[in-house]
Design a protein around this motif. Structure first.
Motif, PDB file in Angstrom:
ATOM      1  N   UNK A   1       3.916  23.554  28.498  1.00 23.60           N
ATOM      2  CA  UNK A   1       3.882  22.498  27.512  1.00 23.60           C
ATOM      3  C   UNK A   1       4.296  21.198  28.193  1.00 23.60           C
ATOM      4  N   UNK A   2       3.476  20.183  28.050  1.00 19.06           N
ATOM      5  CA  UNK A   2       3.805  18.874  28.611  1.00 19.06           C
ATOM      6  C   UNK A   2       4.454  18.013  27.539  1.00 19.06           C
ATOM      7  N   UNK A   3       5.390  17.188  27.980  1.00 19.08           N
ATOM      8  CA  UNK A   3       5.985  16.219  27.070  1.00 19.08           C
ATOM      9  C   UNK A   3       6.340  14.962  27.852  1.00 19.08           C
ATOM     10  N   UNK A   4       6.397  13.854  27.124  1.00 17.85           N
ATOM     11  CA  UNK A   4       6.689  12.561  27.735  1.00 17.85           C
ATOM     12  C   UNK A   4       7.515  11.762  26.734  1.00 17.85           C
ATOM     13  N   UNK A   5       8.305  10.834  27.222  1.00 15.18           N
ATOM     14  CA  UNK A   5       9.089   9.947  26.368  1.00 15.18           C
ATOM     15  C   UNK A   5       8.496   8.546  26.472  1.00 15.18           C
ATOM     16  N   UNK A   6       8.160   7.963  25.313  1.00 13.11           N
ATOM     17  CA  UNK A   6       7.588   6.613  25.270  1.00 13.11           C
ATOM     18  C   UNK A   6       8.409   5.716  24.366  1.00 13.11           C
ATOM     19  N   UNK A   7       8.263   4.451  24.553  1.00 14.60           N
ATOM     20  CA  UNK A   7       8.875   3.447  23.702  1.00 14.60           C
ATOM     21  C   UNK A   7       8.285   3.565  22.294  1.00 14.60           C
TER      22      UNK A   7
ATOM     23  N   UNK B   1       4.932   2.050  21.073  1.00 16.53           N
ATOM     24  CA  UNK B   1       3.648   2.713  21.330  1.00 16.53           C
ATOM     25  C   UNK B   1       3.532   3.977  20.482  1.00 16.53           C
ATOM     26  N   UNK B   2       4.102   3.943  19.296  1.00 10.39           N
ATOM     27  CA  UNK B   2       4.217   5.133  18.456  1.00 10.39           C
ATOM     28  C   UNK B   2       2.926   5.543  17.769  1.00 10.39           C
ATOM     29  N   UNK B   3       1.834   4.903  18.085  1.00 11.20           N
ATOM     30  CA  UNK B   3       0.576   5.259  17.419  1.00 11.20           C
ATOM     31  C   UNK B   3      -0.427   5.880  18.374  1.00 11.20           C
ATOM     32  N   UNK B   4       0.055   6.373  19.536  1.00 12.98           N
ATOM     33  CA  UNK B   4      -0.872   6.968  20.499  1.00 12.98           C
ATOM     34  C   UNK B   4      -0.173   8.038  21.337  1.00 12.98           C
ATOM     35  N   UNK B   5      -0.968   8.951  21.879  1.00  9.84           N
ATOM     36  CA  UNK B   5      -0.463   9.990  22.765  1.00  9.84           C
ATOM     37  C   UNK B   5      -0.017   9.354  24.085  1.00  9.84           C
TER      38      UNK B   5
ATOM     39  N   UNK C   1       5.304  12.784  18.427  1.00 13.93           N
ATOM     40  CA  UNK C   1       3.869  12.875  18.149  1.00 13.93           C
ATOM     41  C   UNK C   1       3.339  14.134  18.825  1.00 13.93           C
ATOM     42  N   UNK C   2       2.516  14.881  18.101  1.00 13.27           N
ATOM     43  CA  UNK C   2       1.808  16.032  18.658  1.00 13.27           C
ATOM     44  C   UNK C   2       0.349  15.628  18.812  1.00 13.27           C
ATOM     45  N   UNK C   3      -0.199  15.781  20.011  1.00 16.38           N
ATOM     46  CA  UNK C   3      -1.593  15.440  20.259  1.00 16.38           C
ATOM     47  C   UNK C   3      -2.443  16.710  20.236  1.00 16.38           C
TER      48      UNK C   3
ATOM     49  N   UNK D   1       4.761  13.705  22.549  1.00 14.56           N
ATOM     50  CA  UNK D   1       5.249  12.384  22.943  1.00 14.56           C
ATOM     51  C   UNK D   1       6.515  12.109  22.129  1.00 14.56           C
ATOM     52  N   UNK D   2       7.652  12.106  22.811  1.00 19.02           N
ATOM     53  CA  UNK D   2       8.917  11.790  22.151  1.00 19.02           C
ATOM     54  C   UNK D   2       9.086  10.284  22.105  1.00 19.02           C
ATOM     55  N   UNK D   3       9.726   9.787  21.039  1.00 22.25           N
ATOM     56  CA  UNK D   3      10.016   8.366  20.930  1.00 22.25           C
ATOM     57  C   UNK D   3      11.275   7.998  21.706  1.00 22.25           C
ATOM     58  N   UNK D   4      12.165   8.959  21.877  1.00 17.24           N
ATOM     59  CA  UNK D   4      13.347   8.776  22.715  1.00 17.24           C
ATOM     60  C   UNK D   4      13.728  10.141  23.274  1.00 17.24           C
ATOM     61  N   UNK D   5      14.462  10.136  24.346  1.00 16.96           N
ATOM     62  CA  UNK D   5      14.844  11.381  25.019  1.00 16.96           C
ATOM     63  C   UNK D   5      15.649  12.259  24.059  1.00 16.96           C
ATOM     64  N   UNK D   6      15.270  13.547  23.883  1.00 23.24           N
ATOM     65  CA  UNK D   6      16.074  14.447  23.055  1.00 23.24           C
ATOM     66  C   UNK D   6      17.511  14.533  23.583  1.00 23.24           C
TER      67      UNK D   6
END
Length: 71
Positions: free
Chosen positions: A1-7, A10-14, A35-37, A44-49
């Motif tokens: 499973x891939x995951x990434x943390x974004x600002x 940019x909450x409207x895209x993978x 976000x689940x793509x 895509x996490x909005x901030x680091x868990x």
């Protein structure tokens, strides 16, 4: 499973493939929003868990979710 943390800006895209709706779903597990793509099957996490354990728990949950979608 891939995951990434974004600002959150940019909450409207993978964060991996750049897909937008209808391919993305906004989810919440363990009080963590992400976000689940459905296109590239990534998180895509909005901030680091808060911890790696929570991150793994969410990734494992979404692995089951991905499997259920194939049925």
């Amino acid at each position: 499973m891939r995951s990434v943390v974004l600002d959150e800006q940019k909450a409207n895209m993978c964060g991996i493939c750049g897909a937008k709706e209808p391919f993305i779903e906004y989810k919440q597990l363990e009080d963590i929003h992400f976000i689940w793509c459905n296109k590239c099957h990534t998180i895509t996490f909005f901030k680091q868990p808060q911890s790696d354990d929570k991150k793994r728990l969410i990734e494992n949950e979404m692995n089951f979710y991905k499997t259920d979608l194939k049925k």
